[in-house]
Motif scaffolding. Structure first.
Motif, PDB file in Angstrom:
ATOM      1  N   UNK A 111       0.810  -1.203   0.000  1.00  0.00           N
ATOM      2  CA  UNK A 111       0.000   0.000   0.000  1.00  0.00           C
ATOM      3  C   UNK A 111       0.848   1.259   0.000  1.00  0.00           C
ATOM      4  N   UNK A 112       1.989   1.210   0.733  1.00  0.00           N
ATOM      5  CA  UNK A 112       2.875   2.358   0.750  1.00  0.00           C
ATOM      6  C   UNK A 112       3.502   2.634  -0.598  1.00  0.00           C
ATOM      7  N   UNK A 113       3.848   1.572  -1.326  1.00  0.00           N
ATOM      8  CA  UNK A 113       4.411   1.749  -2.668  1.00  0.00           C
ATOM      9  C   UNK A 113       3.392   2.362  -3.618  1.00  0.00           C
ATOM     10  N   UNK A 114       2.142   1.947  -3.484  1.00  0.00           N
ATOM     11  CA  UNK A 114       1.108   2.499  -4.355  1.00  0.00           C
ATOM     12  C   UNK A 114       0.815   3.969  -4.039  1.00  0.00           C
ATOM     13  N   UNK A 115       1.182   4.389  -2.811  1.00  0.00           N
ATOM     14  CA  UNK A 115       0.929   5.781  -2.438  1.00  0.00           C
ATOM     15  C   UNK A 115       1.937   6.745  -3.055  1.00  0.00           C
ATOM     16  N   UNK A 116       3.043   6.213  -3.573  1.00  0.00           N
ATOM     17  CA  UNK A 116       4.058   7.070  -4.210  1.00  0.00           C
ATOM     18  C   UNK A 116       3.663   7.271  -5.670  1.00  0.00           C
ATOM     19  N   UNK A 117       3.436   8.512  -6.095  1.00  0.00           N
ATOM     20  CA  UNK A 117       2.996   8.751  -7.490  1.00  0.00           C
ATOM     21  C   UNK A 117       4.043   8.274  -8.497  1.00  0.00           C
ATOM     22  N   UNK A 118       3.645   7.559  -9.539  1.00  0.00           N
ATOM     23  CA  UNK A 118       4.602   7.101 -10.561  1.00  0.00           C
ATOM     24  C   UNK A 118       5.327   8.247 -11.255  1.00  0.00           C
ATOM     25  N   UNK A 119       4.705   9.423 -11.251  1.00  0.00           N
ATOM     26  CA  UNK A 119       5.356  10.574 -11.903  1.00  0.00           C
ATOM     27  C   UNK A 119       6.673  10.933 -11.244  1.00  0.00           C
ATOM     28  N   UNK A 120       6.799  10.653  -9.936  1.00  0.00           N
ATOM     29  CA  UNK A 120       8.046  10.974  -9.256  1.00  0.00           C
ATOM     30  C   UNK A 120       9.169  10.054  -9.724  1.00  0.00           C
ATOM     31  N   UNK A 121       8.833   8.806  -9.979  1.00  0.00           N
ATOM     32  CA  UNK A 121       9.841   7.876 -10.496  1.00  0.00           C
ATOM     33  C   UNK A 121      10.270   8.304 -11.900  1.00  0.00           C
ATOM     34  N   UNK A 122       9.289   8.683 -12.713  1.00  0.00           N
ATOM     35  CA  UNK A 122       9.635   9.126 -14.063  1.00  0.00           C
ATOM     36  C   UNK A 122      10.482  10.396 -14.025  1.00  0.00           C
ATOM     37  N   UNK A 123      10.176  11.281 -13.086  1.00  0.00           N
ATOM     38  CA  UNK A 123      10.977  12.503 -12.959  1.00  0.00           C
ATOM     39  C   UNK A 123      12.401  12.171 -12.535  1.00  0.00           C
ATOM     40  N   UNK A 130      19.206   5.764 -12.226  1.00  0.00           N
ATOM     41  CA  UNK A 130      18.870   4.418 -12.654  1.00  0.00           C
ATOM     42  C   UNK A 130      17.674   3.904 -11.874  1.00  0.00           C
ATOM     43  N   UNK A 131      17.112   2.769 -12.266  1.00  0.00           N
ATOM     44  CA  UNK A 131      15.933   2.216 -11.564  1.00  0.00           C
ATOM     45  C   UNK A 131      16.189   1.959 -10.087  1.00  0.00           C
ATOM     46  N   UNK A 132      17.346   1.359  -9.766  1.00  0.00           N
ATOM     47  CA  UNK A 132      17.657   1.050  -8.367  1.00  0.00           C
ATOM     48  C   UNK A 132      17.861   2.331  -7.576  1.00  0.00           C
ATOM     49  N   UNK A 133      18.573   3.293  -8.154  1.00  0.00           N
ATOM     50  CA  UNK A 133      18.821   4.554  -7.463  1.00  0.00           C
ATOM     51  C   UNK A 133      17.521   5.325  -7.226  1.00  0.00           C
ATOM     52  N   UNK A 134      16.651   5.346  -8.223  1.00  0.00           N
ATOM     53  CA  UNK A 134      15.365   6.025  -8.059  1.00  0.00           C
ATOM     54  C   UNK A 134      14.525   5.354  -6.979  1.00  0.00           C
ATOM     55  N   UNK A 135      14.552   4.037  -6.947  1.00  0.00           N
ATOM     56  CA  UNK A 135      13.777   3.320  -5.928  1.00  0.00           C
ATOM     57  C   UNK A 135      14.337   3.603  -4.537  1.00  0.00           C
ATOM     58  N   UNK A 136      15.670   3.592  -4.423  1.00  0.00           N
ATOM     59  CA  UNK A 136      16.303   3.783  -3.106  1.00  0.00           C
ATOM     60  C   UNK A 136      16.170   5.204  -2.593  1.00  0.00           C
ATOM     61  N   UNK A 140      11.560   4.555  -1.688  1.00  0.00           N
ATOM     62  CA  UNK A 140      11.645   4.011  -0.328  1.00  0.00           C
ATOM     63  C   UNK A 140      11.420   5.056   0.759  1.00  0.00           C
ATOM     64  N   UNK A 141      12.081   6.233   0.700  1.00  0.00           N
ATOM     65  CA  UNK A 141      11.838   7.218   1.767  1.00  0.00           C
ATOM     66  C   UNK A 141      10.371   7.621   1.892  1.00  0.00           C
ATOM     67  N   UNK A 142       9.689   7.798   0.770  1.00  0.00           N
ATOM     68  CA  UNK A 142       8.276   8.176   0.824  1.00  0.00           C
ATOM     69  C   UNK A 142       7.408   7.016   1.299  1.00  0.00           C
ATOM     70  N   UNK A 143       7.765   5.810   0.909  1.00  0.00           N
ATOM     71  CA  UNK A 143       7.009   4.653   1.365  1.00  0.00           C
ATOM     72  C   UNK A 143       7.104   4.508   2.877  1.00  0.00           C
ATOM     73  N   UNK A 144       8.313   4.646   3.428  1.00  0.00           N
ATOM     74  CA  UNK A 144       8.489   4.476   4.871  1.00  0.00           C
ATOM     75  C   UNK A 144       7.793   5.589   5.651  1.00  0.00           C
ATOM     76  N   UNK A 145       7.659   6.748   5.037  1.00  0.00           N
ATOM     77  CA  UNK A 145       6.890   7.810   5.693  1.00  0.00           C
ATOM     78  C   UNK A 145       5.426   7.390   5.837  1.00  0.00           C
ATOM     79  N   UNK A 146       4.880   6.757   4.804  1.00  0.00           N
ATOM     80  CA  UNK A 146       3.478   6.330   4.823  1.00  0.00           C
ATOM     81  C   UNK A 146       3.266   5.192   5.817  1.00  0.00           C
TER      82      UNK A 146
END
Length: 220
Positions: A111-123, A130-136, A140-146
């Motif tokens: 649920x926390x991952x779904x709360x992070x807008x995909x637009x932020x990953x694209x940005x 890279x994919x791993x760097x964007x995720x990390x 992740x920081x926004x997910x853990x906040x949720x």
């Protein structure tokens, strides 16, 4: 009622009970660290395009959430022994609670991952990440906040679940030490009342520390 309370033996045993509380905290913290690690992997696997990964994640979550935690610890201690894998009380308890934590947290993290807008990953990708760097760094920081407060609740639940270690022979955690002292003195009410207070204080310390951390980390 003709029961006579004798608190002095219980208070004399308080240092032993506090050492047991440290073992309780050790199991709880280790199970949470491992549980968070596996829960993140399960949350990612549940959204994978590979059917086998999704099935594995779903099976883990369903078993963890819909069977008693005691049975999961029994399976780690007795069940694996039937397969030739023998675990002592401490690792069996740790494995059982970790399995349970990961199952519950996986759904929370999903649920926390779904709360992070995909637009932020694209940005982030457009800035050269890279994919791993964007995720990390972004996801992740926004997910853990949720999920921070549900994570705190799971930590308290892990602390309380450690008391199940007594059924697989763990005798150096808080419940195990209390049970041994009770067997030697038969002062059941006194020892278990003090143990209950210690569990309560540990849980309140965890929730209070979590509130302070949330205020410091998430005030902006």
């Amino acid at each position: 009622m003709n029961y006579t309370f004798h608190w002095r033996p219980a208070f004399r045993a308080l240092p032993d009970m506090l050492w047991g509380a440290l073992v309780t905290l050790e199991v709880a913290v280790l199970s949470m660290v491992l549980g968070v690690f596996f829960a993140v992997l399960l949350a990612l696997a549940s959204g994978s395009r590979f059917r086998a990964l999704r099935a594995f994640a779903t099976s883990w979550v369903e078993l963890a959430r819909n069977t008693p935690a005691l049975f999961q610890i029994y399976m780690a201690y007795f069940g694996l022994g039937s397969l030739g894998i023998y675990l002592d009380s401490f690792p069996a308890l740790l494995a059982g609670i970790t399995f349970n934590n990961a199952g519950y947290l996986a759904e929370t993290f999903r649920g926390g991952l779904r709360a992070v807008p995909p637009t932020q990953v694209r940005a982030a990708r457009s800035l050269g990440m890279g994919p791993v760097q964007a995720f990390r760094l972004i996801v992740l920081p926004q997910m853990f906040r949720v999920v921070f407060h549900p994570l705190t609740n799971q930590m308290v639940w892990a602390i309380l679940m450690t008391s199940l270690g007594v059924v697989v022979g763990l005798n150096n955690d808080l419940t195990g030490v209390t049970q041994d002292l009770n067997v030697k003195s038969f002062r059941s009410f006194e020892f278990f009342a003090i143990a209950a207070v210690i569990y309560y204080l540990i849980a309140k310390f965890v929730t209070g520390s979590a509130r302070l951390m949330a205020w410091r980390l998430f005030r902006y």
